[in-house]
Scaffold this motif. Sequence first.
Motif, short mmCIF file in Angstrom:
data_model
loop_
_atom_site.label_atom_id
_atom_site.label_comp_id
_atom_site.label_asym_id
_atom_site.label_seq_id
_atom_site.Cartn_x
_atom_site.Cartn_y
_atom_site.Cartn_z
N THR A 157 1.27 -0.93 -0.18
CA THR A 157 0.02 0.06 -0.02
C THR A 157 0.47 1.24 -0.15
N ASN A 158 0.24 2.14 -0.79
CA ASN A 158 0.68 3.00 -0.73
C ASN A 158 0.10 3.77 0.02
N ASP A 159 1.01 4.56 1.26
CA ASP A 159 0.13 5.23 2.88
C ASP A 159 -0.53 6.68 2.20
N GLU A 160 0.68 6.95 1.20
CA GLU A 160 0.08 8.74 0.59
C GLU A 160 -0.97 8.65 0.31
N SER A 161 -1.35 8.00 -0.67
CA SER A 161 -2.45 8.10 -1.85
C SER A 161 -3.56 6.69 -1.71
N ASN A 162 -3.52 5.88 -0.55
CA ASN A 162 -4.05 5.64 -0.53
C ASN A 162 -4.85 4.03 -1.67
N GLU A 163 -2.83 3.61 -2.19
CA GLU A 163 -3.63 2.53 -3.47
C GLU A 163 -2.88 1.52 -3.14
N LYS A 164 -3.81 0.59 -3.24
CA LYS A 164 -2.77 -0.96 -2.33
C LYS A 164 -2.93 -1.35 -4.04
N ILE A 165 -1.36 -2.32 -4.45
CA ILE A 165 -1.94 -2.07 -5.54
C ILE A 165 -0.48 -3.66 -5.61
N GLY A 166 -0.98 -4.93 -6.42
CA GLY A 166 -0.15 -5.93 -6.21
C GLY A 166 0.73 -5.41 -7.73
N PHE A 167 2.39 -7.03 -7.28
CA PHE A 167 3.09 -6.29 -8.64
C PHE A 167 4.10 -7.31 -8.92
N GLY A 168 4.59 -7.76 -9.97
CA GLY A 168 5.47 -9.18 -9.76
C GLY A 168 5.59 -9.38 -11.16
N TYR A 169 7.25 -10.03 -11.23
CA TYR A 169 6.91 -10.47 -12.65
C TYR A 169 8.18 -11.78 -11.99
N ASP A 170 8.16 -12.64 -13.49
CA ASP A 170 9.48 -14.07 -13.02
C ASP A 170 10.41 -13.42 -12.50
N LYS A 171 11.25 -12.74 -11.92
CA LYS A 171 12.28 -12.55 -10.73
C LYS A 171 11.70 -12.25 -9.43
N THR A 172 10.61 -11.99 -9.37
CA THR A 172 10.30 -12.36 -7.36
C THR A 172 9.30 -13.34 -7.17
N PHE A 173 9.26 -14.56 -7.79
CA PHE A 173 9.03 -15.87 -7.49
C PHE A 173 10.88 -16.06 -6.52
N PRO A 174 10.20 -16.29 -5.15
CA PRO A 174 11.37 -16.82 -4.21
C PRO A 174 11.78 -17.93 -5.21
N VAL A 175 12.77 -18.24 -4.82
CA VAL A 175 13.55 -19.29 -5.23
C VAL A 175 14.11 -20.63 -4.25
N LEU A 176 13.41 -20.21 -2.75
CA LEU A 176 13.01 -21.80 -1.87
C LEU A 176 12.06 -21.04 -0.66
N SER A 177 10.87 -21.99 -0.75
CA SER A 177 10.05 -21.39 0.07
C SER A 177 9.73 -23.72 0.86
N ILE A 178 9.68 -22.37 2.07
CA ILE A 178 9.56 -23.67 3.54
C ILE A 178 8.34 -23.23 3.90
N VAL A 179 7.27 -24.65 3.98
CA VAL A 179 5.89 -24.78 3.86
C VAL A 179 5.70 -25.68 5.31
N ASP A 180 5.57 -25.18 6.26
CA ASP A 180 5.81 -26.41 7.53
C ASP A 180 4.79 -25.77 8.55
N PRO A 181 3.99 -26.84 8.67
CA PRO A 181 2.41 -26.92 8.64
C PRO A 181 2.59 -26.82 10.25
N ASP A 182 3.94 -26.72 10.81
CA ASP A 182 4.04 -27.05 11.80
C ASP A 182 3.61 -25.37 12.84
N LEU A 183 4.53 -24.02 12.29
CA LEU A 183 4.68 -23.28 11.86
C LEU A 183 3.13 -22.31 12.37
N MET A 184 2.17 -23.25 11.52
CA MET A 184 0.70 -22.95 11.00
C MET A 184 0.18 -22.77 12.83
N MET A 185 0.30 -24.09 13.62
CA MET A 185 -0.20 -24.19 14.76
C MET A 185 -0.73 -23.35 15.97
#
Length: 389
Positions: A157-185
């Motif tokens: 969010t740009n808090d000065e203009s109240n604009e909440k906007i998505g962005f991304g392209y091929d190079k903003t994919f994480p290179v590694l992701s850990i999805v451990d359900p223990d961390l969600m308990m």
Amino acid sequence: MSFNYYIPTRVLFGKGQLEQLHKQALPGRKALIVTSAGMSMKKYGYLARLEDQLKKADIDYVIFDKILPNPIKPHVMEGAALAAGNGCDFVIGLGGGSSIDSSKSIAVMATNPGDYWDYIGGGSGKAMPVPNDPLPVVAITTTAGTGTEADPWTVITNDESNEKIGFGYDKTFPVLSIVDPDLMMTVPPHLTAYQGFDALFHSTEGYVNRFANEMSDMYAIKSIQLLGKYLPTAVNEGSNEEAREKVALANTVAGMVESTSGCTSEHSLEHALSAFHPELPHGAGLIMVSEAYYTFFAKSGSCDQRLVDMAAALGKKDASEPMDFVAALVDLQKACGVYGLKMSDYGIKAGEIEALARNARHTMGGLFACDPAELSDENVVEILKKSYK
């Protein structure tokens, strides 16, 4: 049949996977850890466990712990300056979608000049090309909601203009992701529900999206099935390991929907709500508008079979009409204790609705092109009015 499939992220999924981090080929020698301003990462020991893994891997690190539930541009710029000033060569996002989204945006600005909004394509953004590759990102998710660990997208969010906007392209994919359900308990029931419905709507929007394809359809239906079956248990029995695991899987799969298809204007509407009222949780805002939103498309005749498919995936085995999906959606919200959420509880006033509708089109107008039927400005106002309580 035609589709574009690109998901370059290595995902380590399952109970105890955080303990495998030090064994991975990490993308640098010094990390900026990006995490929330709240106390949960420290309280439940998740930050300490990450630090221990980095020490085992002989990785130096700096901590940036200012991220808000609806992250803002100033923190992106501050985090990027901290990364660049300390010679960090990769970024670790630890926490929910806000921390991981912020880590992606910080990774972009740590290597590029100017202001973050120079590269944003909607609203007042300048849509400039990103000249330099961002730093690599490692995502460690402690919630099951955004799927950002398996997609390139980041919402700031740009808090000065109240604009909440998505962005991304091929190079903003994480290179590694850990999805451990223990961390969600430890996620409390109401947040489990809000996050789970965010994942659900990534999948339902991806399934009715005009740009849906064979690959995104497979992911979307699987995610919807898992959430329909396991989300109420995860909400009402937070210590149920099977339910937490299945909802975590649904979330990561929903991120893959985001990578192969994408959102529709439902997210545009919610972004407008939480841009002006940042205390509103994103998932709660989506729940608020969802019944009227999907009723509009159920009555449009534009995606009848897809709505029936999704109703069946949610567990309504005798589904035969588009409105069966709306009924199944309401039943799921009731089972999770989140039906009838009120915008007014978050300070939203009925008199704001037309301005919110304009903001949705101004900031995230591109998503309207993904809708299965045209949604006019008048339609958006009507959906928000019907959703208002």
